[in-house]
Scaffold this motif. Structure first.
Motif, PDB file in Angstrom:
ATOM      1  N   ARG A  52       0.683  -1.342   0.298  1.00 54.39           N
ATOM      2  CA  ARG A  52      -0.072  -0.063   0.102  1.00 54.39           C
ATOM      3  C   ARG A  52       0.840   1.287   0.042  1.00 54.39           C
ATOM      4  N   ARG A  53       1.902   1.379   0.690  1.00 58.71           N
ATOM      5  CA  ARG A  53       2.835   2.586   0.858  1.00 58.71           C
ATOM      6  C   ARG A  53       3.672   2.398  -0.223  1.00 58.71           C
ATOM      7  N   ILE A  77      -3.610  -7.929  -0.739  1.00 56.77           N
ATOM      8  CA  ILE A  77      -2.667  -6.757  -0.202  1.00 56.77           C
ATOM      9  C   ILE A  77      -1.598  -7.134   0.785  1.00 56.77           C
ATOM     10  N   LEU A  78      -0.337  -6.795   0.689  1.00 61.21           N
ATOM     11  CA  LEU A  78       0.723  -7.318   1.565  1.00 61.21           C
ATOM     12  C   LEU A  78       1.306  -5.990   2.227  1.00 61.21           C
ATOM     13  N   SER A  79       0.574  -5.418   3.539  1.00 57.97           N
ATOM     14  CA  SER A  79       1.129  -4.320   4.114  1.00 57.97           C
ATOM     15  C   SER A  79       1.187  -4.282   5.451  1.00 57.97           C
ATOM     16  N   ALA A  80       2.013  -3.234   5.778  1.00 55.30           N
ATOM     17  CA  ALA A  80       2.226  -3.078   7.380  1.00 55.30           C
ATOM     18  C   ALA A  80       1.141  -2.114   8.103  1.00 55.30           C
ATOM     19  N   MET A  81       0.120  -1.664   7.029  1.00 50.61           N
ATOM     20  CA  MET A  81      -1.145  -0.972   7.608  1.00 50.61           C
ATOM     21  C   MET A  81      -2.052  -1.844   7.950  1.00 50.61           C
ATOM     22  N   SER A  82      -2.203  -2.101   9.332  1.00 49.52           N
ATOM     23  CA  SER A  82      -2.652  -3.260   9.861  1.00 49.52           C
ATOM     24  C   SER A  82      -4.053  -2.972  10.592  1.00 49.52           C
ATOM     25  N   LEU A  84      -7.844  -2.313  11.779  1.00 50.04           N
ATOM     26  CA  LEU A  84      -9.188  -2.738  10.958  1.00 50.04           C
ATOM     27  C   LEU A  84      -9.772  -2.082  10.037  1.00 50.04           C
ATOM     28  N   ASP A  85      -9.884  -0.737  10.168  1.00 49.53           N
ATOM     29  CA  ASP A  85     -10.331  -0.131   8.946  1.00 49.53           C
ATOM     30  C   ASP A  85      -9.746   0.037   7.931  1.00 49.53           C
ATOM     31  N   GLN A  86      -8.473   0.005   7.901  1.00 47.04           N
ATOM     32  CA  GLN A  86      -7.327  -0.023   6.873  1.00 47.04           C
ATOM     33  C   GLN A  86      -7.791  -1.377   5.947  1.00 47.04           C
ATOM     34  N   ARG A  87      -7.865  -2.702   6.807  1.00 49.09           N
ATOM     35  CA  ARG A  87      -7.896  -3.608   5.998  1.00 49.09           C
ATOM     36  C   ARG A  87      -9.353  -4.083   5.523  1.00 49.09           C
ATOM     37  N   VAL A  88     -10.314  -3.223   6.087  1.00 51.50           N
ATOM     38  CA  VAL A  88     -11.640  -3.326   5.453  1.00 51.50           C
ATOM     39  C   VAL A  88     -12.045  -2.494   4.233  1.00 51.50           C
TER      40      VAL A  88
END
Length: 224
Positions: A52-53, A77-82, A84-88
């Motif tokens: 994502r970044r 998506i493979l991300s450090a942004m973890s 819940l709202d980011q995953r959703v």
């Protein structure tokens, strides 16, 4: 099988590449949203692994654009942004799965393979041409009802040819999709593996499933 890796950290990208190439997949690595969209629009991939970044934008832009274009390639998506709202948010904008960094390579492989199996089953439970049947779900091949043992590379080559049956494919196209190589002189590998396949799937008393197009490449016959 070919995977598009969208990741701006070289070390992570190389780790993913090695992890999948070790089991017979080919990979393409890009570092920006722009490059990801350009590649996914012009080339066929079996799955996209998306950070994502990224330097030019949030990787979710790739999801949005590709889904708006009607491209249904599975996206993980493979991300450090973890949060819940980011995953959703990622899943709602078109991603098929979301894995948080740091990650275990075994889990990433398992998730990608599950996405590819599910997508293949939805598109075509099996591919049958004449007496030859390929089952994407469990990566098996049968000739006249008898299972044929293929290496990972042989299977990937056969699947690519059968999915494009009747279409003339040049050696570079085949090399890019099955091996993921475009910069080294490896087109002879295509010829070698075509011969491997012919020895395993052809009836010696009949014409080959794979037609040679002299000076160009190959075409998988789509007639019985």
């Amino acid at each position: 099988m070919k995977i598009l890796i969208v990741e701006d950290e070289r070390a992570i990208a190389e780790r993913i590449q090695k992890g999948f190439e070790r089991i017979g997949y080919s990979t393409c690595w890009v570092a920006t949203c722009k490059e990801a969209i350009e590649n996914a629009r012009v080339e066929e991939f079996d799955c996209i692994i998306l950070d994502r970044r990224l330097p030019d934008s949030d990787g979710l832009e790739v999801c949005q654009v590709l889904r708006e274009d009607g491209i249904s390639t599975p996206i993980l998506i493979l991300s450090a942004m973890s949060h819940l709202d980011q995953r959703v948010e990622g899943l709602e904008l078109g991603a098929d799965d979301y894995l948080i960094k740091p990650f275990a390579m075994d889990e990433l492989r398992a998730r990608v393979q599950a996405l590819i199996r599910r997508n293949s089953a939805q598109q075509s439970p099996s591919i049958r041409i004449g007496k030859l049947e390929l089952q994407p779900f469990d990566r098996t091949v049968h000739v006249d009802g008898h299972q044929v043992s293929l290496s990972n590379k042989e299977y990937s080559l056969l699947e690519y040819l059968m999915r494009n049956a009747g279409r003339a494919l040049d050696r570079i196209q085949i090399l890019e999709h099955v091996w993921g190589e475009t910069t080294i002189d490896e087109t002879n590998a295509v010829d070698v593996y075509i011969n491997y396949l012919r020895n395993k799937i052809d009836n010696k008393t009949e014409k080959s499933h794979i037609k040679t197009i002299r000076g160009f490449g190959y075409k998988f016959r789509n007639e019985d």
